[in-house]
Design a protein around this motif. Structure first.
Motif, PDB file in Angstrom:
ATOM      1  N   MET A 210      -9.292   6.386 -16.700  1.00  0.00           N
ATOM      2  CA  MET A 210      -9.693   7.327 -15.650  1.00  0.00           C
ATOM      3  C   MET A 210     -10.912   6.821 -14.896  1.00  0.00           C
ATOM      4  SD  MET A 210      -8.409  10.104 -14.517  1.00  0.00           S
ATOM      5  CE  MET A 210      -8.817  10.047 -12.786  1.00  0.00           C
ATOM      6  N   LEU A 211     -11.835   6.198 -15.608  1.00  0.00           N
ATOM      7  CA  LEU A 211     -13.018   5.626 -14.950  1.00  0.00           C
ATOM      8  C   LEU A 211     -12.611   4.523 -13.974  1.00  0.00           C
ATOM      9  CD1 LEU A 211     -15.471   5.397 -17.988  1.00  0.00           C
ATOM     10  CD2 LEU A 211     -15.809   6.777 -15.927  1.00  0.00           C
ATOM     11  N   THR A 212     -11.646   3.705 -14.376  1.00  0.00           N
ATOM     12  CA  THR A 212     -11.178   2.628 -13.506  1.00  0.00           C
ATOM     13  C   THR A 212     -10.536   3.190 -12.242  1.00  0.00           C
ATOM     14  OG1 THR A 212     -10.792   1.158 -15.395  1.00  0.00           O
ATOM     15  CG2 THR A 212      -9.627   0.636 -13.351  1.00  0.00           C
ATOM     16  N   ILE A 213      -9.727   4.235 -12.414  1.00  0.00           N
ATOM     17  CA  ILE A 213      -9.083   4.877 -11.250  1.00  0.00           C
ATOM     18  C   ILE A 213     -10.128   5.454 -10.317  1.00  0.00           C
ATOM     19  CG2 ILE A 213      -7.612   6.798 -10.537  1.00  0.00           C
ATOM     20  CD1 ILE A 213      -6.022   6.348 -13.151  1.00  0.00           C
ATOM     21  N   ASN A 214     -11.097   6.170 -10.875  1.00  0.00           N
ATOM     22  CA  ASN A 214     -12.143   6.776 -10.049  1.00  0.00           C
ATOM     23  C   ASN A 214     -12.945   5.723  -9.294  1.00  0.00           C
ATOM     24  OD1 ASN A 214     -11.500   9.390 -10.736  1.00  0.00           O
ATOM     25  ND2 ASN A 214     -12.998   9.530 -12.390  1.00  0.00           N
ATOM     26  N   LYS A 215     -13.322   4.680 -10.004  1.00  0.00           N
ATOM     27  CA  LYS A 215     -14.134   3.632  -9.380  1.00  0.00           C
ATOM     28  C   LYS A 215     -13.381   2.948  -8.250  1.00  0.00           C
ATOM     29  CE  LYS A 215     -16.664  -0.636 -10.359  1.00  0.00           C
ATOM     30  NZ  LYS A 215     -16.943  -1.684 -11.366  1.00  0.00           N
ATOM     31  N   THR A 216     -12.101   2.658  -8.483  1.00  0.00           N
ATOM     32  CA  THR A 216     -11.288   1.991  -7.464  1.00  0.00           C
ATOM     33  C   THR A 216     -11.207   2.816  -6.184  1.00  0.00           C
ATOM     34  OG1 THR A 216      -9.949   0.882  -9.152  1.00  0.00           O
ATOM     35  CG2 THR A 216      -9.009   1.063  -6.946  1.00  0.00           C
ATOM     36  N   ASN A 217     -10.991   4.111  -6.330  1.00  0.00           N
ATOM     37  CA  ASN A 217     -10.845   4.969  -5.154  1.00  0.00           C
ATOM     38  C   ASN A 217     -12.172   5.253  -4.467  1.00  0.00           C
ATOM     39  OD1 ASN A 217      -7.883   5.981  -4.899  1.00  0.00           O
ATOM     40  ND2 ASN A 217      -8.308   6.087  -7.087  1.00  0.00           N
ATOM     41  N   ILE A 218     -13.244   5.325  -5.223  1.00  0.00           N
ATOM     42  CA  ILE A 218     -14.563   5.514  -4.605  1.00  0.00           C
ATOM     43  C   ILE A 218     -14.956   4.259  -3.841  1.00  0.00           C
ATOM     44  CG2 ILE A 218     -17.028   5.827  -5.088  1.00  0.00           C
ATOM     45  CD1 ILE A 218     -16.198   7.603  -7.441  1.00  0.00           C
ATOM     46  N   GLU A 219     -14.650   3.105  -4.397  1.00  0.00           N
ATOM     47  CA  GLU A 219     -14.926   1.847  -3.689  1.00  0.00           C
ATOM     48  C   GLU A 219     -14.123   1.787  -2.393  1.00  0.00           C
ATOM     49  OE1 GLU A 219     -16.061  -1.300  -7.274  1.00  0.00           O
ATOM     50  OE2 GLU A 219     -13.975  -1.015  -6.690  1.00  0.00           O
ATOM     51  N   ALA A 220     -12.881   2.255  -2.434  1.00  0.00           N
ATOM     52  CA  ALA A 220     -12.047   2.254  -1.225  1.00  0.00           C
ATOM     53  C   ALA A 220     -12.637   3.190  -0.172  1.00  0.00           C
ATOM     54  CB  ALA A 220     -10.621   2.668  -1.573  1.00  0.00           C
ATOM     55  N   ALA A 221     -13.102   4.368  -0.617  1.00  0.00           N
ATOM     56  CA  ALA A 221     -13.694   5.328   0.317  1.00  0.00           C
ATOM     57  C   ALA A 221     -14.965   4.756   0.940  1.00  0.00           C
ATOM     58  CB  ALA A 221     -14.003   6.637  -0.400  1.00  0.00           C
ATOM     59  N   ASN A 222     -15.781   4.105   0.133  1.00  0.00           N
ATOM     60  CA  ASN A 222     -17.019   3.510   0.641  1.00  0.00           C
ATOM     61  C   ASN A 222     -16.721   2.365   1.596  1.00  0.00           C
ATOM     62  OD1 ASN A 222     -19.965   3.278   0.593  1.00  0.00           O
ATOM     63  ND2 ASN A 222     -19.610   1.353  -0.477  1.00  0.00           N
ATOM     64  N   SER A 223     -15.681   1.606   1.279  1.00  0.00           N
ATOM     65  CA  SER A 223     -15.305   0.486   2.131  1.00  0.00           C
ATOM     66  C   SER A 223     -14.907   0.949   3.527  1.00  0.00           C
ATOM     67  CB  SER A 223     -14.145  -0.290   1.500  1.00  0.00           C
ATOM     68  OG  SER A 223     -13.696  -1.323   2.352  1.00  0.00           O
ATOM     69  N   ARG A 224     -14.225   2.074   3.605  1.00  0.00           N
ATOM     70  CA  ARG A 224     -13.811   2.590   4.917  1.00  0.00           C
ATOM     71  C   ARG A 224     -15.015   2.970   5.775  1.00  0.00           C
ATOM     72  NH1 ARG A 224      -9.411   4.569   1.785  1.00  0.00           N
ATOM     73  NH2 ARG A 224     -10.558   6.442   1.172  1.00  0.00           N
ATOM     74  N   ILE A 225     -16.139   3.256   5.122  1.00  0.00           N
ATOM     75  CA  ILE A 225     -17.342   3.644   5.855  1.00  0.00           C
ATOM     76  C   ILE A 225     -18.148   2.422   6.289  1.00  0.00           C
ATOM     77  CG2 ILE A 225     -19.566   4.850   5.689  1.00  0.00           C
ATOM     78  CD1 ILE A 225     -18.231   6.781   3.714  1.00  0.00           C
ATOM     79  N   VAL A 226     -18.334   1.488   5.398  1.00  0.00           N
ATOM     80  CA  VAL A 226     -19.311   0.410   5.654  1.00  0.00           C
ATOM     81  C   VAL A 226     -18.703  -0.951   5.971  1.00  0.00           C
ATOM     82  CG1 VAL A 226     -21.037   1.539   4.214  1.00  0.00           C
ATOM     83  CG2 VAL A 226     -19.509  -0.157   3.197  1.00  0.00           C
ATOM     84  N   ASP A 227     -17.460  -1.192   5.587  1.00  0.00           N
ATOM     85  CA  ASP A 227     -16.888  -2.527   5.769  1.00  0.00           C
ATOM     86  C   ASP A 227     -16.220  -2.681   7.139  1.00  0.00           C
ATOM     87  OD1 ASP A 227     -17.726  -3.333   3.306  1.00  0.00           O
ATOM     88  OD2 ASP A 227     -15.831  -2.880   2.307  1.00  0.00           O
ATOM     89  N   THR A 228     -16.371  -3.867   7.695  1.00  0.00           N
ATOM     90  CA  THR A 228     -15.801  -4.167   9.003  1.00  0.00           C
ATOM     91  C   THR A 228     -14.294  -4.385   8.910  1.00  0.00           C
ATOM     92  OG1 THR A 228     -17.836  -5.223   9.752  1.00  0.00           O
ATOM     93  CG2 THR A 228     -15.821  -5.806  10.913  1.00  0.00           C
ATOM     94  N   ASP A 229     -13.574  -3.737   9.809  1.00  0.00           N
ATOM     95  CA  ASP A 229     -12.150  -4.024   9.973  1.00  0.00           C
ATOM     96  C   ASP A 229     -12.070  -5.277  10.843  1.00  0.00           C
ATOM     97  OD1 ASP A 229      -9.498  -4.230  10.731  1.00  0.00           O
ATOM     98  OD2 ASP A 229      -9.227  -2.074  10.997  1.00  0.00           O
ATOM     99  N   VAL A 230     -11.867  -6.420  10.221  1.00  0.00           N
ATOM    100  CA  VAL A 230     -11.951  -7.703  10.926  1.00  0.00           C
ATOM    101  C   VAL A 230     -10.953  -7.780  12.074  1.00  0.00           C
ATOM    102  CG1 VAL A 230     -11.725 -10.206  10.671  1.00  0.00           C
ATOM    103  CG2 VAL A 230     -12.812  -8.868   8.854  1.00  0.00           C
ATOM    104  N   ALA A 231      -9.742  -7.269  11.874  1.00  0.00           N
ATOM    105  CA  ALA A 231      -8.731  -7.336  12.932  1.00  0.00           C
ATOM    106  C   ALA A 231      -9.188  -6.552  14.159  1.00  0.00           C
ATOM    107  CB  ALA A 231      -7.400  -6.797  12.427  1.00  0.00           C
ATOM    108  N   ALA A 232      -9.637  -5.317  13.934  1.00  0.00           N
ATOM    109  CA  ALA A 232     -10.070  -4.481  15.062  1.00  0.00           C
ATOM    110  C   ALA A 232     -11.334  -5.041  15.703  1.00  0.00           C
ATOM    111  CB  ALA A 232     -10.318  -3.051  14.580  1.00  0.00           C
ATOM    112  N   GLU A 233     -12.259  -5.518  14.868  1.00  0.00           N
ATOM    113  CA  GLU A 233     -13.526  -6.018  15.408  1.00  0.00           C
ATOM    114  C   GLU A 233     -13.328  -7.325  16.159  1.00  0.00           C
ATOM    115  OE1 GLU A 233     -17.065  -5.309  16.600  1.00  0.00           O
ATOM    116  OE2 GLU A 233     -16.228  -3.985  15.050  1.00  0.00           O
TER     117      GLU A 233
END
Length: 267
Positions: A210-233
């Motif tokens: 469960m910790l692995t699942i939570n961490k994976t999805n929180i990382e994905a949520a954070n990535s959508r906020i801070v990480d650059t979409d290289v294709a769009a950029e």
């Protein structure tokens, strides 16, 4: 529009547009080179605040995962020791049956007792086994293992008092003083401790999943906020690069407008 010398409105507007385009171009370059969408807090103040909290959750989750893994290793060490205890008790029960053989001489029985003495010593060593300085077998609980990043979910590692389960065996001075029923009782009690250990290990395994699942999805949520979409950029970069070049060319063209007035004055 009037033809004047002192003021070149067209050039001023072209210059302002070029500066704006160059600022956007620079920001696009920074995003592509850093891989981060938020370069400055002003880029997305609200998103940055959320990202800070999410990154904190990710860090805590990683720490909890380490703790759960360490607790699992502790239980595996405990189970390995109990497995060895069970094998020793099985051997003791075998020795007891051999000891009762009417065809065995006194010296034969003394030899069985020698092995029994060594096995008792090894049982004592196993009772004192430690994992990173923590007793593997204790009459009290090892403690609580936190299994959630907010600290609200916990698993208590139950006591595994091996000493009390083996006292009836280790206190026997010889095989003659030891009853088969005593050995089988000890074997059953050790089996019960192993079942308790297995149940706790199973729960820790599911908690780790469960910790692995939570961490994976929180990382994905954070990535959508801070990480650059290289294709769009990359598309934005190409756009701003073209606009910057065309803006520079148009500014140069706008700067020549005043020269028309000079030609009129010169006749």
């Amino acid at each position: 529009m009037a033809l004047v010398i002192n003021t070149n409105t067209t050039a001023s507007l072209a210059s302002a547009q070029l500066n704006s385009t160059n600022a956007l171009l620079q920001k696009s370059i920074n995003r592509l080179s850093s891989g981060r969408k938020i370069i400055e807090p002003s880029d997305d103040a609200g998103g940055l605040a959320v990202s800070v909290k999410l990154e904190s959750i990710i860090k805590r989750t990683s720490a909890v995962q380490n703790n759960v893994s360490n607790a699992t290793s502790f239980l595996q060490t405990q189970d390995g020791a109990m497995d060895t205890v069970g094998k020793i008790l099985n051997r003791v029960s075998e020795l007891k049956m051999l000891y009762t053989d009417v065809t065995k001489s006194t010296s034969d029985k003394a030899n069985y007792d020698k092995e029994f003495t060594q096995l008792k010593a090894q049982l004592g060593n196993l009772e004192a086994e430690k994992f990173n300085g923590v007793s593997v077998f204790s009459s009290s609980s090892v403690g609580e293992v936190i299994i959630s990043e907010d600290g609200t979910q916990k698993i208590t590692l139950s006591a595994a008092d091996m000493s009390s389960k083996l006292t009836s065996v280790t206190n026997a001075s010889s095989l003659n003083d030891l009853a088969i029923a005593t050995i089988t009782t000890a074997i059953g009690e050790v089996a019960g401790l192993r079942a308790q250990n297995g149940a706790q290990s199973s729960r820790l395994a599911f908690a780790g999943d469960m910790l692995t699942i939570n961490k994976t999805n929180i990382e994905a949520a954070n990535s959508r906020i801070v990480d650059t979409d290289v294709a769009a950029e990359s598309t934005s970069f190409a756009k701003f690069n073209i606009l910057s070049n065309s803006g520079a060319a148009m500014l140069a063209q706008a700067n020549t407008i005043s020269q028309v007035a000079l030609r009129l004055i010169g006749g």
